[in-house]
Design a protein around this motif. Structure first.
Motif, PDB file in Angstrom:
ATOM      1  N   ALA A   1       0.824  -1.213   0.000  1.00 53.98           N
ATOM      2  CA  ALA A   1       0.000   0.000   0.000  1.00 53.98           C
ATOM      3  C   ALA A   1       0.859   1.265   0.000  1.00 53.98           C
ATOM      4  CB  ALA A   1      -0.929   0.003   1.214  1.00 53.98           C
ATOM      5  N   LEU A   2       2.066   1.174   0.546  1.00 52.90           N
ATOM      6  CA  LEU A   2       2.959   2.334   0.608  1.00 52.90           C
ATOM      7  C   LEU A   2       3.752   2.541  -0.686  1.00 52.90           C
ATOM      8  CD1 LEU A   2       4.326   1.981   4.244  1.00 52.90           C
ATOM      9  CD2 LEU A   2       2.729   3.712   3.380  1.00 52.90           C
ATOM     10  N   GLN A   3       3.723   1.579  -1.595  1.00 53.80           N
ATOM     11  CA  GLN A   3       4.505   1.697  -2.831  1.00 53.80           C
ATOM     12  C   GLN A   3       4.185   2.956  -3.639  1.00 53.80           C
ATOM     13  OE1 GLN A   3       4.424  -2.020  -4.970  1.00 53.80           O
ATOM     14  NE2 GLN A   3       5.881  -2.954  -3.564  1.00 53.80           N
ATOM     15  N   PRO A   4       2.917   3.344  -3.806  1.00 50.66           N
ATOM     16  CA  PRO A   4       2.660   4.604  -4.522  1.00 50.66           C
ATOM     17  C   PRO A   4       3.276   5.815  -3.823  1.00 50.66           C
ATOM     18  CG  PRO A   4       0.667   3.287  -4.434  1.00 50.66           C
ATOM     19  CD  PRO A   4       1.669   2.622  -3.531  1.00 50.66           C
ATOM     20  N   LEU A   5       3.324   5.791  -2.509  1.00 54.72           N
ATOM     21  CA  LEU A   5       3.963   6.882  -1.780  1.00 54.72           C
ATOM     22  C   LEU A   5       5.463   6.896  -2.076  1.00 54.72           C
ATOM     23  CD1 LEU A   5       3.618   9.192   0.272  1.00 54.72           C
ATOM     24  CD2 LEU A   5       3.985   7.501   2.080  1.00 54.72           C
ATOM     25  N   GLY A   6       6.083   5.706  -2.139  1.00 58.29           N
ATOM     26  CA  GLY A   6       7.490   5.606  -2.498  1.00 58.29           C
ATOM     27  C   GLY A   6       7.757   6.132  -3.904  1.00 58.29           C
ATOM     28  N   GLU A   7       6.861   5.818  -4.831  1.00 57.59           N
ATOM     29  CA  GLU A   7       7.001   6.321  -6.199  1.00 57.59           C
ATOM     30  C   GLU A   7       6.927   7.839  -6.213  1.00 57.59           C
ATOM     31  OE1 GLU A   7       4.039   4.339  -8.582  1.00 57.59           O
ATOM     32  OE2 GLU A   7       4.827   2.359  -8.009  1.00 57.59           O
ATOM     33  N   TRP A   8       6.004   8.405  -5.452  1.00 57.69           N
ATOM     34  CA  TRP A   8       5.878   9.858  -5.362  1.00 57.69           C
ATOM     35  C   TRP A   8       7.175  10.441  -4.812  1.00 57.69           C
ATOM     36  CZ3 TRP A   8       6.306  13.554  -1.611  1.00 57.69           C
ATOM     37  CH2 TRP A   8       5.821  14.828  -1.918  1.00 57.69           C
ATOM     38  N   GLY A   9       7.737   9.804  -3.792  1.00 62.75           N
ATOM     39  CA  GLY A   9       8.985  10.278  -3.200  1.00 62.75           C
ATOM     40  C   GLY A   9      10.154  10.226  -4.178  1.00 62.75           C
ATOM     41  N   ARG A  10      10.241   9.143  -4.973  1.00 63.43           N
ATOM     42  CA  ARG A  10      11.317   9.044  -5.980  1.00 63.43           C
ATOM     43  C   ARG A  10      11.180  10.149  -7.021  1.00 63.43           C
ATOM     44  NH1 ARG A  10      10.301   3.761  -4.936  1.00 63.43           N
ATOM     45  NH2 ARG A  10       8.937   3.440  -6.721  1.00 63.43           N
ATOM     46  N   GLU A  11       9.951  10.443  -7.423  1.00 61.58           N
ATOM     47  CA  GLU A  11       9.727  11.534  -8.374  1.00 61.58           C
ATOM     48  C   GLU A  11      10.159  12.871  -7.765  1.00 61.58           C
ATOM     49  OE1 GLU A  11       5.611  11.358  -9.532  1.00 61.58           O
ATOM     50  OE2 GLU A  11       5.867   9.379 -10.453  1.00 61.58           O
ATOM     51  N   ARG A  12       9.865  13.056  -6.486  1.00 57.06           N
ATOM     52  CA  ARG A  12      10.271  14.288  -5.801  1.00 57.06           C
ATOM     53  C   ARG A  12      11.791  14.402  -5.748  1.00 57.06           C
ATOM     54  NH1 ARG A  12      11.196  15.553  -0.030  1.00 57.06           N
ATOM     55  NH2 ARG A  12      11.252  17.817   0.048  1.00 57.06           N
ATOM     56  N   ILE A  13      12.467  13.301  -5.420  1.00 56.91           N
ATOM     57  CA  ILE A  13      13.936  13.294  -5.370  1.00 56.91           C
ATOM     58  C   ILE A  13      14.503  13.710  -6.717  1.00 56.91           C
ATOM     59  CG2 ILE A  13      15.952  11.761  -5.247  1.00 56.91           C
ATOM     60  CD1 ILE A  13      14.363  10.214  -3.035  1.00 56.91           C
ATOM     61  N   SER A  14      13.958  13.118  -7.780  1.00 56.77           N
ATOM     62  CA  SER A  14      14.430  13.413  -9.130  1.00 56.77           C
ATOM     63  C   SER A  14      14.121  14.862  -9.516  1.00 56.77           C
ATOM     64  CB  SER A  14      13.783  12.448 -10.110  1.00 56.77           C
ATOM     65  OG  SER A  14      14.177  12.740 -11.420  1.00 56.77           O
ATOM     66  N   ARG A  15      12.881  15.269  -9.303  1.00 52.82           N
ATOM     67  CA  ARG A  15      12.432  16.609  -9.692  1.00 52.82           C
ATOM     68  C   ARG A  15      13.209  17.702  -8.980  1.00 52.82           C
ATOM     69  NH1 ARG A  15       7.377  16.412  -7.768  1.00 52.82           N
ATOM     70  NH2 ARG A  15       8.047  17.371  -5.829  1.00 52.82           N
ATOM     71  N   ASP A  16      13.435  17.507  -7.656  1.00 53.77           N
ATOM     72  CA  ASP A  16      14.056  18.552  -6.851  1.00 53.77           C
ATOM     73  C   ASP A  16      15.562  18.366  -6.677  1.00 53.77           C
ATOM     74  OD1 ASP A  16      11.477  19.474  -6.648  1.00 53.77           O
ATOM     75  OD2 ASP A  16      11.194  18.868  -4.559  1.00 53.77           O
ATOM     76  N   GLY A  17      16.113  17.303  -7.284  1.00 53.38           N
ATOM     77  CA  GLY A  17      17.547  17.063  -7.197  1.00 53.38           C
ATOM     78  C   GLY A  17      18.018  16.816  -5.770  1.00 53.38           C
ATOM     79  N   LEU A  18      17.239  16.041  -4.994  1.00 53.64           N
ATOM     80  CA  LEU A  18      17.566  15.804  -3.591  1.00 53.64           C
ATOM     81  C   LEU A  18      18.593  14.692  -3.435  1.00 53.64           C
ATOM     82  CD1 LEU A  18      13.895  15.987  -2.269  1.00 53.64           C
ATOM     83  CD2 LEU A  18      15.627  17.791  -2.237  1.00 53.64           C
ATOM     84  N   ALA A  19      19.322  14.726  -2.349  1.00 49.98           N
ATOM     85  CA  ALA A  19      20.348  13.720  -2.066  1.00 49.98           C
ATOM     86  C   ALA A  19      19.702  12.388  -1.692  1.00 49.98           C
ATOM     87  CB  ALA A  19      21.236  14.201  -0.921  1.00 49.98           C
ATOM     88  N   VAL A  20      20.397  11.302  -2.003  1.00 51.12           N
ATOM     89  CA  VAL A  20      19.943   9.945  -1.687  1.00 51.12           C
ATOM     90  C   VAL A  20      21.053   9.259  -0.898  1.00 51.12           C
ATOM     91  CG1 VAL A  20      19.249   7.719  -2.658  1.00 51.12           C
ATOM     92  CG2 VAL A  20      18.535   9.834  -3.769  1.00 51.12           C
ATOM     93  N   VAL A  21      20.690   8.579   0.169  1.00 44.30           N
ATOM     94  CA  VAL A  21      21.650   7.858   1.001  1.00 44.30           C
ATOM     95  C   VAL A  21      22.063   6.576   0.293  1.00 44.30           C
ATOM     96  CG1 VAL A  21      21.918   6.568   3.178  1.00 44.30           C
ATOM     97  CG2 VAL A  21      20.686   8.753   3.145  1.00 44.30           C
ATOM     98  N   VAL A  22      23.354   6.292   0.323  1.00 48.26           N
ATOM     99  CA  VAL A  22      23.858   5.032  -0.203  1.00 48.26           C
ATOM    100  C   VAL A  22      23.944   4.067   0.987  1.00 48.26           C
ATOM    101  CG1 VAL A  22      25.792   3.879  -1.341  1.00 48.26           C
ATOM    102  CG2 VAL A  22      25.101   6.181  -2.048  1.00 48.26           C
TER     103      VAL A  22
END
Length: 125
Positions: free
Chosen positions: A95-116
């Motif tokens: 159920a949380l997967q669409p929220l994760g997809e929204w978050g990935r789009e936000r990361i990409s759109r806003d150029g946010l950092a991602v933890v390795v």
């Protein structure tokens, strides 16, 4: 003092869902267990940079009480404990997967950092 069980009353389904998944680390624990199936405590701790032992323990206990996580204790020395998702935990993660997809789009759109993570790969929750 034990915290009162989370059982409402709720205003709506979102309220009831967020009550169970509240806190920064619970969603990440769901994702980690979904990705790897079974994890020991130390593996979870290494996979979640920044989580304290106390906070991870608290969240795992709450998630077990809420029926999201199964805790399996092996009778051996030193003690071995493994965590995995229950059916309810897997359903919540789905159920949380669409929220994760929204978050990935936000990361990409806003150029946010991602933890390795410790596996050397960027988190894809």
């Amino acid at each position: 003092m034990a915290k009162a069980p989370r059982n409402g009353p709720y205003m709506c389904g979102i309220d009831a869902a967020l009550d169970v998944v509240s806190g920064k680390w619970k969603g990440l624990v769901l994702w980690e267990l979904h990705t790897h199936g079974v994890r020991r405590f130390a593996e979870l701790r290494r996979a979640l940079p920044g989580v304290s032992e106390k906070m991870l323990t608290q969240h795992l206990r709450q998630m077990e009480e809420d029926g999201l996580v199964h805790r399996r204790v092996y009778a051996e020395v030193p003690p071995k404990v493994e965590y995995s998702l229950t059916e309810a935990g897997a359903a919540l993660n789905e159920a949380l997967q669409p929220l994760g997809e929204w978050g990935r789009e936000r990361i990409s759109r806003d150029g946010l950092a991602v933890v390795v993570t410790d596996t050397g790969a960027a988190a894809h929750a």
